[in-house]
Design an enzyme around this catalytic site. Structure first.
Site, PDB file in Angstrom:
ATOM      1  N   THR C 100       0.820  -1.212   0.000  1.00 12.18           N
ATOM      2  CA  THR C 100       0.000   0.000   0.000  1.00 12.18           C
ATOM      3  C   THR C 100       0.853   1.261   0.000  1.00 12.18           C
ATOM      4  OG1 THR C 100      -1.743  -1.144   1.200  1.00 12.18           O
ATOM      5  CG2 THR C 100      -1.789   1.248   1.249  1.00 12.18           C
ATOM      6  N   ASN C 141      -3.777  -4.396  -4.395  1.00 16.19           N
ATOM      7  CA  ASN C 141      -3.723  -5.824  -4.692  1.00 16.19           C
ATOM      8  C   ASN C 141      -3.732  -6.172  -6.179  1.00 16.19           C
ATOM      9  OD1 ASN C 141      -3.652  -6.172  -1.981  1.00 16.19           O
ATOM     10  ND2 ASN C 141      -5.811  -6.753  -1.773  1.00 16.19           N
ATOM     11  N   THR C 186      36.443 -38.059 -12.998  1.00 15.68           N
ATOM     12  CA  THR C 186      35.199 -38.354 -12.294  1.00 15.68           C
ATOM     13  C   THR C 186      35.549 -38.446 -10.822  1.00 15.68           C
ATOM     14  OG1 THR C 186      35.474 -40.739 -12.556  1.00 15.68           O
ATOM     15  CG2 THR C 186      34.155 -39.620 -14.218  1.00 15.68           C
ATOM     16  N   SER C 317      47.044  -8.703   0.474  1.00 16.19           N
ATOM     17  CA  SER C 317      47.275  -7.714   1.524  1.00 16.19           C
ATOM     18  C   SER C 317      48.656  -7.836   2.154  1.00 16.19           C
ATOM     19  CB  SER C 317      46.197  -7.830   2.600  1.00 16.19           C
ATOM     20  OG  SER C 317      46.242  -9.111   3.201  1.00 16.19           O
ATOM     21  N   SER C 318      49.319  -8.970   1.949  1.00 15.78           N
ATOM     22  CA  SER C 318      50.636  -9.134   2.548  1.00 15.78           C
ATOM     23  C   SER C 318      51.651  -8.278   1.802  1.00 15.78           C
ATOM     24  CB  SER C 318      51.090 -10.595   2.475  1.00 15.78           C
ATOM     25  OG  SER C 318      50.101 -11.415   3.037  1.00 15.78           O
TER      26      SER C 318
END
Lengths: 390, 390, 390, 390
Positions: C100, C141, C186, C317-318
């Site tokens: 609504t 609705n 497999t 990040s290292s």
């Protein structure tokens, strides 16, 4: 009495009456996952009968399998299709190895039936070998999913019939209740008037949509990878085998199977199971909604909606129980002879399973080994549907 | 031979040898949901024996149940606890009505055993009545969840033992592999070195955490609502009954049950099942990770990681199959006598079930009727655990 | 400067520049669920423009809405369709009340635009009223689900284009890698040889199947319930309105919408959302599989499969990070000019979202108020797709 | 004005005002998954401030980081903790690479703040380097989960306060409604009488249990792997760093963090997120049940249960809408001054989110990269809770 069988890992003793062999026994010992044997889904056993028969016919035609052996295998498969030997499928429904144990269970049972029909004893695999003859040019990776799809198609047929019966029941009640006026609600608040017939008609319409959607998925199940062998390169199959075996399978079952265009893709593609699961969830969601609605409409009698009455089918556990328990009504079958305001019990059996709508199919993406669950799920549905047809 | 029983809905014929009665039969006819009868979980049957015995003892002490009848009921319950009559529990595992059919199945079996012990025939409920005597002062809404929680506690015990055995196996291998150097990876990329022992040690540590967490949930299962009756107001129970029955149940089982402080709340509270399900999912997620790791470490032999070897436990389906299939190894049991680089098979049985980690407990929020699934799930685990202990 | 607006619950002050009104403001204050405003999905705003325009055209033709007012509304809708005023849609994406607040947000923005075009001030609803004119003969609705379906269709178009681009990229690489021989596996074990091209071809094929399946669901979205009003009885709509409004909507959008045959059913039917969610999950499952495969094939370089190289797109990040991090590669876009053994980055953007394949659409079965999530999900996909097209 | 930064992949131009640097920019370009930047969760930014400060303190004490640089880093972290620079955290909430982009975003913002405090220009990383100084002895694999756990703990605090407020509201209403008699129901059928106060009391009790359970999970979040570095072997950290950094973090936050005993295990252990998710689901399930109950009790007024009245907070969309829409009431806040039969609106804000109880945390088992979702979920809850406290 017992007989001894041998494979690459050594010897094992089998009961003499067993049609399955050493590898089935290993599978049975290695996998205790559900406790539910494959025999509990007869359609799956039957499907293996069809697939192994089609394979033998194609291999015989292509000259890669001795005609005498092939015909013995075909005869054994016919007995599986007719429903015999189902109890010999002792492998657990869920297992590792993409279904190797299941496939070997079928290969061994068929080989031993063929052996006996040729006058040999069970276990004399030098005459009819489970791996070299029954499984010729095949891999678990193509025969298992092919048989599984066929089993799902067979199972869906009875499920769709049940949904159609439910749809018809709703439409019939819709006519009965055409002029019964009631409150229409939004958000459980009184809104505008409607007829009880409109409500039942909506339930019938929505069941019809489920039948349509599930029929579409059923068609998708008709794409198979028979002849793909281990990874989709058809490496161990005779030239022409995939197309020929597929045609035989279609002829035998009356279902129009289609060989996948890209066998590498098809061998690891489990999309249709995810989709079937999604569609069953969709149907479950609707059945749940309908049953919740019915339960709500039947609430009361004094302090509830009390718009419909449901037939009593079971008393409560209290000594003085006089209350109604609508959950229990959901076991009832259609009773068209009853009071027009009673709900046809076809709804009933449906509802029981509706709670399962959260179940999710497990798809093992690495192995392309999935799908057991929808069959199992459908099987459970089947239990619920049975009384609808009685 | 058959006998006739009657309830508020009419008469039904029962096989003379049946200890269950008319209401169980209605339940059996009304609900065909899983096809799995309650007898398939013996702990649940046993738990009903304990709960009904505690109830009879309390009602006898409080003077609301004739001592002779009470003692006959108690004797019947002892036989259930001892494992007798399990096959008489024919009700489907999942049903409508919050478990009324299950509760009535217990009430009827107990009543008929009690009748025979008193020299009466089955069905002569005027002497010992399933509703009025066996179920006195009870509601399905309190005895069902109490029995269910007890069954889960019993089942968890064997599960925790299996996890502890697995933990010990990992720690043992960790020692064996202490000095086996290997590549440590992040994002499947080569990163920094580590020992294979560190990897196995981590798996052992993580299993220990699962044992700790599941033990915490098990304690939460000890809060029960015995004596709450229909909606938690204890309306049909004798004064003092809830506390007394709870104390008897603790004494009988050696488990410290606690009566919930707010019985209205406890009667609709299914939180502990959601939590148990969440914790089982947590354990499954870890088992899945470990098994996927093992499968990856065993990949190859030439074109893979090839860091560990797994024992062969099953051949493939191809005639010339010489390839290894690690999924199949996961069925194997511990073999401490084997090559140190082989993985203890305790992992094995665990893995099979790991695929189920997506299963979600269905909680029917309106009815407080849930929980069947964790028991079923645990049962399945049990199947998988068994070989670990053999 | 501020203006005062009034509704049945009282007065509220609005910023003078706001095109939304008092009811939107209440919705904004009442619902803080996702923190994501409707404006973040421009297709949904645009869809409301189309639906409200079709409604106004139909109501004008049927003589129930003054032509001058109708034309002002239509003009305002054209601006929404053109992409204007999107920031005025401040309602949270998820809310109570079946949407609504969203519907009123559209009604108020349109009314105020129309008012200004007619020379009135915002808020002078006596001339163009959000409820009585813009929303004439409508209910949340019916207009909400209609607009929602249209938005999903528009969003699916860009998603399908991205999948098709991905499919084309896979097929192109398949050609490049046609003669690159590799191990086929497999269960992660070495099995039989195949070409890398076959593997990429399989991924292309499988994407094509997703496009086919999603196109089928898209067609199902074209069934709408426009004109159903509150519960599907069309009670507040003019005679002939449902069919006429549907025809206008089809004409405006070029999409062949179909009015549902049973409007009561259609108003509570959320099946297509469950199905769309299932199909997106299916696609996600496949994308996840492909990305997991690629990650595995790129594992190493020394202690892994090392079959393909992925382009570096981000350092770690290292300080001394030289390791490859394939997860980060999945952010890359297509680079057809690069080394043939690099994977086209279309895969990349896809993968990021693949982890979401467990998300489940929430369906509120009582209200028929669902579906916000797929839109949201698609929107997120959109973010991921964008770079693919750049 | 723009500045140029350079990393191992090349140069990129940054807006001069940006405190983030080249690697953040790459992350931003590579990952467009949710469209929600990290800045939208201020607690997460703050948590990075705490973690990076604790790391710098420990590294300074251990003599591996120059004191002048360390103190500049610490000063920068204090500003993050104080809430500054939040808008510089532009990285998408979900990303590949275990959170490297997020970690680098923090490292670069801190480095540039530190640089300015030392009189240098942004980007002059030779003086304070994001990787070599700010991230010294750290890996994304330890600082990201540590910061994430701290953020969850901080977020849970506000959530638990909201649940406690809700519990108190239910207990207060319980007193008010102590003598309001009503029908107690089982299966929506009239059963036995109870008071409305008992019902509200049950809701209060059940909220109390959620607070207890979530507090238990919160304690589990206090186990961290700070100092584990890439795979848990602490390979790049100074000796003694893990314990010392953990102690500093506890001191700074007042939360008793505990260093995990097995850092290899802890670095890939995501169990606590699965458990937290399970517990939030549990709470959601209860809130959903309560809201569904309230909606049902408020159904009517004429054709429903009509046992409680909910305050009107929003009109409908129809011109003549006079119907009540209880879904919309669930947005309301507590109004203790209102009619005793009105429900305290604390319920309200809760309910909005309850529909989300099906959301499942995605756990990437290979990477240990998960958990973003609970934070996001909690954040959304936060939106919902806010009005409760106003």
């Amino acid at each position: 009495m017992a007989r001894i069988e041998r494979d690459s890992l050594g010897e094992k003793e089998l009961p003499d009456i067993a049609y399955y062999g050493v590898q089935t026994l290993r599978g049975k010992e290695n996998f205790h996952i559900t406790g539910i044997p494959m025999s509990s889904e007869p359609y799956f056993v039957k499907a293996f009968g069809y697939v192994k028969k089609a394979a033998a016919q194609a291999n015989r035609d292509l000259g890669v399998l001795d005609a005498g052996i092939a015909n013995a295998i075909i005869g054994a498969c016919d007995r599986l299709i007719a429903g015999e030997m189902c109890d010999q499928f002792v492998t657990d429904f869920i297992q590792g190895g993409a279904g190797t144990s299941t496939n070997m269970n079928a290969n061994e049972v068929i080989a031993n039936m063929a052996l006996e029909s040729l006058g040999h004893a069970k276990g004399e695999y030098q005459y009819v070998n489970p791996n070299d003859h029954v499984n010729y040019g095949q891999s678990t990776n193509d025969v298992y999913p092919t048989a599984f799809r066929l089993a799902l198609i067979l199972r869906l047929e009875s499920y769709l019939l049940a949904l159609q019966a439910l749809q018809a029941a709703f439409f019939a009640k819709s006519k009965d209740f055409e002029r019964v006026l009631k409150m229409g609600r939004t958000h459980l608040q009184d809104a505008v008037p409607m007829s009880l017939g409109q409500e039942f008609n909506g339930w019938g319409t929505t069941m019809g949509e489920e039948v349509a959607r599930l029929s579409e998925v059923r068609r998708l199940l008709q794409e198979i990878n028979l002849g793909a062998t281990a990874i989709g390169t058809s490496v161990t199959a005779a030239s022409g085998y995939p197309a020929l075996a597929t045609r035989y399978l279609s002829d035998l079952t009356g279902i129009e199977f289609e060989l996948a265009g890209d066998l590498v893709e098809a061998t690891s593609d489990t999309g249709v199971y995810v989709q079937l699961s999604g569609n069953l969830k969709r149907t479950s969601a609707k059945l749940t909604k309908i049953c919740n609605d019915i339960r709500l409409l039947a609430s009361g009698p004094r302090c509830g909606f009390n718009e419909i009455n449901l037939p009593q089918i079971q008393p409560g556990s209290s000594g003085d129980s006089r209350g109604r328990q609508p959950d229990q009504f959901f076991g009832d079958r259609a009773r068209p002879d009853r009071d027009a305001r009673r709900v046809g019990g076809a709804v009933a059996t449906q509802r029981d399973g509706a709670g399962h709508h959260l179940c999710i199919v497990h798809v093992d993406l690495h192995d392309g080994k999935c799908g057991q669950q929808p069959a199992h799920k459908l099987r459970r549905w089947h239990y619920r549907q049975r009384r609808t047809h009685s």
